[in-house]
Motif scaffolding. Structure first.
Motif, short mmCIF file in Angstrom:
data_model
loop_
_atom_site.label_atom_id
_atom_site.label_comp_id
_atom_site.label_asym_id
_atom_site.label_seq_id
_atom_site.Cartn_x
_atom_site.Cartn_y
_atom_site.Cartn_z
N GLY D 28 -0.12 4.27 4.29
CA GLY D 28 0.18 3.71 3.06
C GLY D 28 -1.35 3.66 2.43
O GLY D 28 -1.67 3.97 1.11
N TYR D 50 -2.37 -1.45 -4.46
CA TYR D 50 -1.57 -0.96 -3.12
C TYR D 50 -1.86 -1.86 -2.23
O TYR D 50 -1.12 -1.87 -1.25
CB TYR D 50 -1.91 0.30 -3.00
CG TYR D 50 -1.72 1.43 -3.93
CD1 TYR D 50 -0.19 1.49 -4.77
CD2 TYR D 50 -2.66 2.14 -4.40
CE1 TYR D 50 -0.32 2.29 -5.72
CE2 TYR D 50 -2.43 3.23 -5.56
CZ TYR D 50 -1.12 3.36 -6.07
OH TYR D 50 -0.90 3.98 -7.01
N VAL D 192 4.25 5.33 -3.58
CA VAL D 192 2.97 4.74 -2.73
C VAL D 192 3.08 3.23 -2.68
O VAL D 192 2.86 2.66 -1.54
CB VAL D 192 1.74 5.23 -3.52
CG1 VAL D 192 0.44 4.64 -2.77
CG2 VAL D 192 1.56 6.78 -3.48
N LEU D 195 5.74 2.36 -0.26
CA LEU D 195 5.29 2.64 1.11
C LEU D 195 4.44 1.71 1.65
O LEU D 195 4.75 1.16 2.72
CB LEU D 195 4.66 3.82 1.10
CG LEU D 195 3.86 4.28 2.49
CD1 LEU D 195 5.01 4.67 3.33
CD2 LEU D 195 3.17 5.44 2.23
N ASN D 196 3.45 0.96 0.66
CA ASN D 196 2.64 -0.09 1.30
C ASN D 196 3.43 -1.41 1.42
O ASN D 196 2.99 -2.26 2.51
CB ASN D 196 1.56 -0.23 0.16
CG ASN D 196 0.37 0.90 0.30
OD1 ASN D 196 -0.40 0.54 1.53
ND2 ASN D 196 0.29 1.65 -0.51
N ALA D 199 4.86 -1.11 4.85
CA ALA D 199 4.03 -1.21 5.81
C ALA D 199 3.56 -2.73 5.83
O ALA D 199 3.64 -3.32 7.10
CB ALA D 199 2.57 -0.44 5.36
#
Lengths: 227, 56, 250, 234
Positions: D28, D50, D192, D195-196, D199
């Motif tokens: 990430g 992010y 993105v 994704l973070n 995570a």
């Protein structure tokens, strides 16, 4: 059963008011303290009348919140002197009567305080609450009720903690933010004459807060006193 | 915006702080657990008399 | 009294345990008390007498076990039980800034009776306090406060009376008064449970004696069946004394 | 009798979970730092989004878990719910504080100030105070049952309060100036960010497993110490 809930709520209110009446000095001390807070604000802000009256609503509510905090701590301590909350818990019917009675006692006491404090504030801070007085009174009642609802609840929750004098404001003030914002802004607008008619939103906020927290606190209260 | 040039250090600092906090917190949890475990007997019996649980 | 039906016992406890803080104040307690009888609860300090009375008054929730008071389960019927049970606590629960009459008025209202001043004053005269009816409770001696707390019980219709150390700080007159009330309650068909660490007078007059020790019921028998060790247990307390548990509640 | 029946921890799957979390976190961060271009308007500093947004998400998730566990505890009185709640509260506090710091770092170059009375920012700060209160109350209550009950109550009342606080601050701000909010984004930025967020959700799960294990151990320790004192003290 509901009749007895009302009776016991009344009994607690009656008893607390009577005790308050017998110990007049504590109420006078409260008034004096609130006036002192206003005075200190005056010194901190300076003598400019325009500034003072612009900030008046906020200052008034800070004084009420601080003084109210002190009197909240006392409501349950007086039971401690009498031998503890078991003295109230041992009676029949719903435990909620204790919360309702104490809530009303705090509310009435704060209203009495405000009756003295508002004229003092009007003089010291050069406020003009008389123009839209009924509105001003309504806002004050709503704000004070919200303060009492959550204040009584947390005062009861913290009364058996070590360092309760510290814990009560620590829990209470963050939770109070909506009441505080609502009351301060509505009061300021009411004092300023509310040219853009924006006061309605704040009054609605106060009402929603009062209703939501009244329901939540009444509903959850028996768990606070369980042993 | 004037951020183009001057913003980068703030961004780097942000990512650094995030990772430092993550590692620090995870490490601290591990440390606290190990030090508690060291005091606990190998397979701590619950205190005598209060043997097994009834309400699950 | 006819309004109290026979049938189930006044108190029935099965495997009751109560944890206060980190200590077990009551452990695996079984107890059955017949209606209309008087039971004296004895035991050294910290044996769990007060805890047991508070549990029966539904001020404490049992940590384990089941129980009924007047046929109502402790777990679910607490609000109703409190309508039939009165507790005289060692703490009194009196408001020093209120007069004797006002204290009683408050107790009667809290008990759910819309009373007038007359019944309150008659309760006061029954405990011999009518001459100080309008004095503040703060000015009373501890014996007078005890009497006032007794009068508060008299303002309410009760089926089970729990007395925690009722003799403490009373003079001989007062002690006689307590015994008379206990007798009267029994004649009315009410049940009395009296905790005391003074033995003598109270024990011999009771229907049953319950001996508590370290949160367990050591003996439950007729007064005549008591063994010498029961009233004076030699062994020291294994559990922490009650005063500690009380402090831990805070 | 009714004491805690607490789980014993054997060597479980936590290390595996930790490894997976670490991989996704690194992925990430790489994606956020390298894969996407810098924002056209804000430049490099926008990459803070992010971590800032996922941290805020984690904090909200943690406090929601506190709320659910508080309700569960009050219904079932199982000490394990209380231990999960306190674990989640502590993690939530760490990430709320992190969110505030990151927001501050983002705010300085874009708005020119470290702090602004933005509704989101203000609400986050007040939320932090509410849950710090939750933890402090726990440290002042000795009886484990009362500690659990009182903090559960605060967990519920506090959670009910947060949206109202947000609303009130929002109104308060709109009276003075419109609240600042991130512009809507499109395409790769969203992936993105997602994704973070994923995570950080894994990270929450991992930290919860570790923190809960610690809570159980500390609770056992407390129980052990006091029962020893009880037996040996007198």
């Amino acid at each position: 059963m509901n009749g007895s809930l009302a009776l016991r709520t009344w009994a607690i209110l009656w008893k607390d008011m009577l005790v308050e009446l017998r110990t007049k000095q504590s109420f006078s001390a409260m008034v004096f303290f609130a006036a002192l807070v206003l005075f200190l604000f005056g010194f901190a802000i300076g003598p400019d009348p325009a500034t003072l009256s612009r900030l008046g609503g906020g200052l008034l509510w800070i004084a009420i919140a601080f003084t109210g905090m002190l009197s909240l701590g006392r409501t349950f301590q007086s039971e401690e002197v009498a031998g503890g909350l078991d003295g109230l818990r041992m009676y029949p019917g719903e435990i909620r009567a204790i919360y309702l009675g104490k809530l009303l006692a705090n509310f009435v006491l704060l209203i009495l305080l405000e009756i003295v404090l508002v004229p003092v504030a009007a003089v010291l801070l050069q406020l003009e609450p008389w123009g839209r007085f009924p509105l001003f009174v309504g806002i004050t009642l709503l704000g004070t009720f919200g303060f009492s609802v959550i204040g009584t609840f947390y005062a009861s929750l913290t009364q058996h903690l070590r360092a309760r004098e510290l814990m009560l404001p620590l829990l209470l003030f963050p939770a109070l933010v909506p009441v505080f914002l609502g009351a301060v802004n509505a009061t300021t607008l009411a004092l300023a004459g509310d040219p853009l008619d924006r006061i309605g939103g704040w009054v609605r906020l106060l009402i929603s807060f009062d209703v939501i927290f009244f329901v939540v606190c009444v509903w959850i209260y028996p768990l606070v006193l369980e042993e | 915006m004037e951020g183009q040039a001057s913003g980068t250090p703030f961004m780097v600092a942000g990512y650094l702080i995030t990772w430092v906090v993550l590692v620090w917190y995870a490490w601290r949890l591990e440390r606290r657990f190990l030090s508690a475990r060291r005091v606990l007997p190998a397979d701590a019996e619950p205190p005598a008399g209060e043997g097994t649980s009834e309400n699950g | 009294m006819s309004r109290i039906p026979g049938g189930e016992p006044a108190v029935r406890l099965e495997g009751i345990a109560k944890r206060l803080g980190w200590t077990w104040a009551l452990r695996e307690l079984d107890l059955e008390i017949e209606r209309g009888s008087s039971v004296v609860l004895v035991g050294p300090n910290g044996a769990g007498k007060t805890t047991l009375l508070r549990l029966l008054a539904t001020l404490l929730k049992p940590s384990a076990g089941a129980g009924e008071v007047m046929g109502i389960p402790l777990q679910r019927g607490a609000d109703d039980i409190r309508g039939r049970v009165g507790l005289l606590s060692a703490r009194g629960y009196l408001y020093g800034d209120l007069t004797a009459v006002e204290n009683l008025q408050f107790a009667a209202w809290m008990g759910g009776t819309r009373t007038d001043g007359r019944s309150v004053r008659s309760a006061l005269s029954r405990v011999g306090l009518d001459h100080v009816a309008d004095r503040r409770a703060r000015e009373f001696s501890s014996g007078m406060q005890k009497r006032l707390a007794f009068a508060a019980l008299l303002t309410r219709p009760l089926e089970l009376v729990l007395l925690d150390e009722p003799y403490a700080s009373l003079d001989t007159d007062g002690i006689r008064m307590v015994d008379e009330f206990v007798g009267e309650w029994k004649r009315d068909g009410r049940t009395v449970l009296l905790a005391t660490h003074r033995r003598g007078q109270a024990v011999s007059g009771a229907d049953r004696v319950a001996v508590l020790q370290s949160g367990r019921l050591r003996r439950f028998c007729l007064p005549s069946e008591l063994e010498p060790g029961d009233l004076d247990p030699e062994e020291p307390e294994p559990g922490r004394p009650e005063s500690h548990a009380e402090a831990a509640r805070g | 009798m009714t004491t805690t029946e607490l789980p014993r921890f054997k060597r479980g799957r936590a290390p595996l979970l930790g490894l997976v979390t670490l991989i996704i976190l690194v992925a990430g961060a790489m994606a956020g730092l390298l894969a996407v271009p810098a924002d056209a308007l804000q430049g490099e500093v926008q990459r803070l989004m992010y971590v800032h947004v996922p941290a805020a998400w984690l904090a909200m998730l943690a406090f929601f878990v506190v709320f659910v566990m508080s309700v569960l505890y009050l219904i079932q009185r199982d000490p394990r719910w209380d231990l999960i709640a306190v674990s989640s509260a502590e993690i939530g506090i760490v990430f709320t504080a992190l969110t505030l710091v990151l927001g501050s770092l983002w705010g300085k170059p874009t708005w020119g100030v470290w702090w602004t009375w933005d509704p989101r920012l203000t609400t986050t700060a007040i939320m932090l105070m509410i849950y710090v209160g939750y933890l402090v109350v726990r440290s002042f209550a000795e009886d484990p049952e009362k500690r659990a009950r009182w903090s559960a109550i605060i967990g519920i009342v506090g959670f009910v309060d947060v949206p109202i606080v947000y609303l009130s601050v929002l109104w308060w701000r709109t009276l003075h100036q419109p609240p600042s909010s991130p512009r809507s984004m499109a395409g790769e930025f969203v992936y993105v960010l997602l994704l973070n967020v994923a995570a950080f959700t894994f990270l929450y799960a991992y930290l919860m497993v570790r923190r809960y294990r610690l809570a159980v151990a500390e609770r056992q320790l407390e129980e052990l110490r006091l029962s020893r004192e009880d037996r040996g003290g007198r």
